[in-house]
Design an enzyme around this catalytic site. Structure first.
Site, short mmCIF file in Angstrom:
data_model
loop_
_atom_site.label_atom_id
_atom_site.label_comp_id
_atom_site.label_asym_id
_atom_site.label_seq_id
_atom_site.Cartn_x
_atom_site.Cartn_y
_atom_site.Cartn_z
CD GLU A 130 0.29 -10.57 -0.08
OE1 GLU A 130 -0.15 -10.22 1.15
OE2 GLU A 130 0.08 -11.78 -0.48
CD GLU A 139 -2.65 -14.83 2.06
OE1 GLU A 139 -2.77 -14.11 3.05
OE2 GLU A 139 -2.56 -14.77 0.94
C1 LER Z 1 -3.00 -11.28 2.04
O1 LER Z 1 -1.76 -11.84 2.03
C2 LER Z 1 -3.41 -11.32 0.58
O2 LER Z 1 -2.76 -12.15 -0.18
C3 LER Z 1 -4.50 -10.63 -0.11
O3 LER Z 1 -4.78 -11.35 -1.37
C4 LER Z 1 -5.70 -10.71 1.06
O4 LER Z 1 -6.68 -10.03 0.33
MN MN Z 2 -0.92 -13.08 0.33
#
Ligand code: LER
Ligand code: MN
Length: 271
Positions: free
Chosen positions: A154, A248
């Protein structure tokens, strides 16, 4: 077809984070199921925090898939990252993520490397740090492949990492790895900070995208900020994205209302 997903976090140390449901696994799953979500994304303290047979039973019972498992607890609880200058810490980080890959793989779900990627720390060399990241991702990507799953990396916004912030930078780095099993997570909140144009980034580097975090510009549930979903949804459909749009986001104004808002927005854009 793009599938809906909601996050459930079971790690007390990250209680103030951007997760819709908290603490109680079954209560979160029951609500997700009732609202019609396809899947849940889980954040657990470790790979053995939930027994695999119990989670299998619950997923069956509530007719949900496991979309992905987060590894952030490795950083938050144990201070582990793939780019720590101490090789022993890097080894432990790889071992923590490897166990999470095994846990997710029992359900065909990938593990996500977010905060565990770390940073180029003051006084350290960028090139050397990036070589540690490549080493970790290559090793873990191969492990994920052997378990029949991908691994998700990510790109985070600049306030969380100085490694790779954009989908373009992430995609180029993934192309440079030996493993082809690492896919990118397009987190719409991070992208809102870092991308010049979210739609173009998705269209240009869509081949690398394996998971999506579905949150608005302010990290509230989609529809509560100023992200323009129309173009983003259209870009995701154009690239043939068939993974999850996983909420999220902060549980704003509360977890139940955030989940309802998310599924409404999901249906608006992807159904
Ligand atoms: C995790 O998926 C994310 O986006 C981060 O910003 C969490 O710290
Ligand atoms: Mn994230």
């Amino acid at each position: 077809m793009i599938k809906s997903c909601v996050t459930i976090a079971l790690v007390p140390q990250i209680k103030s984070g951007p997760w819709i449901f908290w603490e109680d696994l079954e209560a979160g799953m029951a609500k997700a199921s009732k609202l019609g979500f396809d899947a849940i994304e889980l954040f657990t303290a470790s790979a053995d925090a939930i027994e695999v047979p119990r989670l299998k039973d619950l997923l069956d019972q509530y007719k949900l898939e496991l979309a992905a498992v987060g590894t952030g607890a490795g950083k938050v609880i144990h201070g582990l990252t793939l780019t720590d200058p101490d090789s022993e810490v890097r080894k432990k980080a790889i071992s923590f993520i490897s166990d999470m890959i095994d846990f997710g793989a029992a359900f065909g779900a990938p593990a996500i490397i977010g905060s565990m990627q770390g940073n180029v720390l003051p006084g350290n060399d960028r090139e050397e740090t990036m070589s540690w990241l490549a080493e970790g991702l290559n090793q873990l990507g191969k492990h994920a492949e052997s378990k029949g799953v991908t691994l998700i990396y990510e790109p985070l916004n600049r306030y969380e990492t100085n490694l790779l912030n954009t989908i373009e930078a992430g995609s180029n780095f993934m192309d440079s790895l030996e493993t082809k099993s690492v896919k990118l997570l397009a987190d719409l909140f991070h992208m809102n900070i870092e991308e010049g144009n979210l739609e173009e980034s998705i269209l240009n580097w869509g081949k690398s995208i394996g998971h999506v975090h579905f949150a608005d510009s302010n990290r509230r549930p989609m529809g509560f900020g100023h992200t323009s979903m129309k173009e983003i949804a259209s870009a995701l459909k154009t690239i043939g994205y068939a993974g999850y749009a996983s909420a999220e986001a902060f549980p704003y104004p509360n977890p139940d209302a955030a989940a309802e808002q998310t599924i409404e927005e999901f249906r608006k854009w992807f159904k």
